[in-house]
Design an enzyme around this catalytic site. Structure first.
Site, PDB file in Angstrom:
ATOM      1  N   HIS A   1      40.577  52.316  36.917  1.00  0.00           N
ATOM      2  CA  HIS A   1      39.366  51.876  37.608  1.00  0.00           C
ATOM      3  C   HIS A   1      39.643  50.654  38.471  1.00  0.00           C
ATOM      4  O   HIS A   1      39.092  50.510  39.551  1.00  0.00           O
ATOM      5  CB  HIS A   1      38.272  51.565  36.595  1.00  0.00           C
ATOM      6  CG  HIS A   1      37.666  52.791  36.028  1.00  0.00           C
ATOM      7  ND1 HIS A   1      36.847  53.616  36.772  1.00  0.00           N
ATOM      8  CD2 HIS A   1      37.789  53.374  34.816  1.00  0.00           C
ATOM      9  CE1 HIS A   1      36.486  54.643  36.037  1.00  0.00           C
ATOM     10  NE2 HIS A   1      37.042  54.529  34.845  1.00  0.00           N
TER      11      HIS A   1
ATOM     12  N   CYS B   1      42.447  65.162  48.848  1.00  0.00           N
ATOM     13  CA  CYS B   1      41.338  64.202  48.783  1.00  0.00           C
ATOM     14  C   CYS B   1      41.518  63.242  47.606  1.00  0.00           C
ATOM     15  O   CYS B   1      40.580  62.621  47.161  1.00  0.00           O
ATOM     16  CB  CYS B   1      40.001  64.933  48.679  1.00  0.00           C
ATOM     17  SG  CYS B   1      39.817  65.869  47.162  1.00  0.00           S
TER      18      CYS B   1
END
Lengths: 580, 92
Positions: free
Chosen positions: A206, A505
């Protein structure tokens, strides 16, 4: 062994023995910057079981101390909620109310009257409340974490130590932490935090993702940095992954040069191409209409990944079709005449949803997630496809749809039939599971395009959890095995025979050096966070297609991820010029 | 003792943001207010100024709750709270 003298929090002196010390980690977001550090405080230690009131303290005095601490935490959280944004703000407002909650405080005071210390009393009182919420299940169970967060803050306040969570400062600083959780990043103010350095975490953690989204230089897995003292001045190189304590004139020059080149890099003219004119459309990954507007302004040639989770997260019931239509239309309207690839709901693993996923799965990354939630909760996906089709009507965007976590050609075929039933003309799937990369040709017989999700593809190919710091070296898309899976996917498209596009992506597309390799492997389009568009475009424009193909070969045959990265970077001098 | 019933209008029930708005409104009142699910004994009523109590009540959309208060202005206060509960706060 060198002893590290810890100075008090807030002091601005650099320990003499630390000067010139370097740390090496993994660079995850480029940028060269100098600043003072603030450490993320340690998690709050549990007071001893049965810890009683200190002699000479009356229960009344202890109760007053507890009330004062609870009130102070509430005031602090309320003040911070004013400066927060979006979901972060709502979390802070709710936790502020919990901090001084009459039920919680009364329960703790009861324990103090029975002889417990205020720290132990609030610890136990909050634990019972958290357990009660946990047993209620669903949304309430998630709020149990908030009660425990508040408990940590009250205990820290009683002890007079810094509150857990991102430190608060009036001046900009470099944040040093072991790792950051999603809850921490919600309160991260990019105007105050100028760079991120963590001792743990990997390139897909994260910390790395938020750093790239905010454009902050960041280094992860830099073992030992948490031993530095608050206020230490350091130089961070987010491309090289290095940190230097008490930098000199050379580093000041590098930081100044970065400031200039990053300003120059800020512009992307809206057409991704190589030096020889070969077009590589550069698209953006977005998570809602606000992101989409920003991405369009940054020159994105469309959306390569619309994460639809924003519609669903933090909800305990499925959003209605009308609500979904409105949310998707906001994104479509930002890209008239351009491609918008919508990924259907990707719940599960690190994105649990109380009404769709089972939080008690022993191995959620290998569990019912992504497209697979259609096995256990049929109907949600079909309603989402209906909503996407309705939102697409009357907009000028070219709407494509893809499913996450597809493993077989059969699943791709089923998804394509659902899309066709909903009236969606361009179905595709994500390639994240190695089995899908290996059978790309069969999959492409049923759908019109595929998009490689390199974050998950890497974690599954290397059998290495994305969030684990000790596995950071395995968990990089530079791993030759991952590059081979990408090559096989492109070959699959060729074998199928209709020239169906293969895009990327994942975070890999945002790494300018890796972007060159991907194009060399035959990837048609790249989609990334809007921040990365200009640097990727600048590096792509410096090579020809044959050169990119040569670099791809170099990376495929490298003996390790580190070698692959080094060999490719050596051939791209522009990276050093731009400080990328 | 004044007493009012209210039907929860918020789609998500009485927690999250709607609970926060309700608790903040109770906190502004000079009197103590309790809340219970309809049909529950008075002794089981909970402090309406506690977000944790409200959340543990587990009132869903369409459930009926009972508000009680004593003292000056209790009727007006309860009327204003009923109005909050009977609005879909999550939609605003």
């Amino acid at each position: 062994m060198r002893t590290i003298v810890q100075t008090l929090p807030g002091s601005a002196s650099t320990d003499q023995s630390e000067i010139g010390r370097t740390f090496a980690g993994v660079g995850v977001s480029p940028g060269r910057i100098i600043g003072s550090i603030l450490l993320m405080p340690q998690a709050v230690r549990e007071p001893a079981v049965g810890e009683s009131l200190t002699e000479g303290t009356s229960p009344e005095e202890a109760s007053t101390a507890l009330r004062t601490a609870a009130k102070a935490v509430q005031t602090n959280l309320t003040a911070r909620s004013v400066g927060a944004f979006g979901a972060g703000r709502e979390v802070l407002e709710a936790t502020a109310l919990m901090a001084n909650d009459p039920m919680l405080v009364k329960a703790a005071i009861k324990l103090i009257i029975n002889g417990a210390s205020p720290e132990r009393a609030i610890w136990d009182a909050a634990a019972s409340v958290a357990e009660m919420l946990h047993n209620l299940g669903g949304y309430m169970a998630e709020r149990a974490t908030d009660v425990l967060d508040v408990r940590g803050r009250i205990v820290a306040e009683l002890r007079g130590v810094p509150a857990p969570g991102i430190p608060y400062s009036d001046t900009p600083f470099i944040l040093i932490a072991e790792d950051l959780a999603p809850a921490d990043t919600a309160t991260l103010d990019p105007a105050k935090v100028i760079a991120l350095v963590t001792s743990s975490g990997g390139p897909q953690s994260h910390t790395a993702i938020i750093a790239r989204a905010l454009g902050l230089p960041a280094v992860v897995a830099a073992v030992g940095v948490t031993a530095l003292a608050n206020g230490t001045r350091i130089f961070v190189d987010g491309a090289a992954g290095t940190i230097l304590v008490d930098p000199g004139a050379d580093e000041v020059a590098l930081a100044t040069a970065w400031e200039t080149s990053s300003a120059a890099l800020a512009a992307f003219d809206g057409t991704g191409r190589l030096q020889d004119g070969h077009l590589v459309p550069l698209l953006s990954n977005v998570g809602g209409s606000k992101d989409a507007v920003k991405a369009a302004a940054a020159g994105a040639e469309g959306v390569g990944l619309l994460r639809t989770e924003f519609c669903f997260l933090e909800r305990d019931t499925e959003p209605s079709i009308a609500e979904q239509v409105e949310a998707y239309r906001g994104v479509f309207d930002a890209f008239p005449g351009k491609k918008v690839v919508v990924r259907t709901l990707d719940a599960g693993a690190d994105k649990p949803l109380p009404f769709l996923t089972d939080a008690s799965e022993p191995n959620p990354a290998l569990g019912v997630r992504g497209y697979r939630t259609d096995f256990t909760s049929p109907g949600v996906l079909e309603r989402q496809l209906t909503a996407i089709a309705q939102a697409a009507e009357g907009t000028q965007a070219h709407v494509w749809v893809m499913a996450p976590m597809i493993s077989t050609a059969e699943e791709a075929e089923h998804f394509a039939s659902l899309c066709s039933a909903a009236g969606l003309a361009t179905p595709g799937v994500m390639i994240e599971v190695p089995s899908a990369a290996l059978t790309a040709a069969s999959i492409l017989e049923h759908v019109d395009f595929v998009s490689l999700g390199t974050n998950d593809l890497t974690q599954y190919a290397m059998a290495a959890d994305r969030q684990l710091g000790p596995l950071a070296a395995l968990n990089t898309p530079w791993q030759p095995a991952v590059l081979h899976l990408i090559r096989l996917t492109v070959n699959g498209s060729r074998d199928e025979g209709h020239d169906k596009p293969v895009g990327v992506c994942g975070e890999a597309a945002a790494d300018p050096a890796l972007a060159v390799v991907l194009v060399g492997l035959g990837v048609a389009t790249l989609s990334m966070t809007a921040r990365a568009l200009s640097s990727v475009a600048a590096v792509l424009a410096s090579v020809t297609l044959p050169e990119a193909q040569q670099l791809a070969k170099l990376a495929l045959t490298a003996h390790s991820a580190t070698d692959a990265r080094r060999l490719v970077r050596e051939q791209l001098p522009i990276l050093n010029t731009l400080g990328l | 003792m004044s007493e009012r019933t209210a039907v929860i209008a918020s789609r998500v029930g009485l927690h999250a943001r709607p609970a926060g708005i309700f608790v903040a409104a109770v906190g502004e009142l000079p009197i103590e207010v309790t809340i219970a699910m309809a049909g529950e004994p008075v002794d089981d009523a909970m402090d309406a100024s506690s977000i944790l109590s409200i959340m543990s009540l587990g009132a869903s959309n369409g459930d009926t709750v009972v508000l009680r208060a004593e003292g000056d202005g209790a009727d007006e206060a309860l009327d204003s709270l009923v109005k909050i509960l009977e609005t879909d706060l999550d939609a605003e």
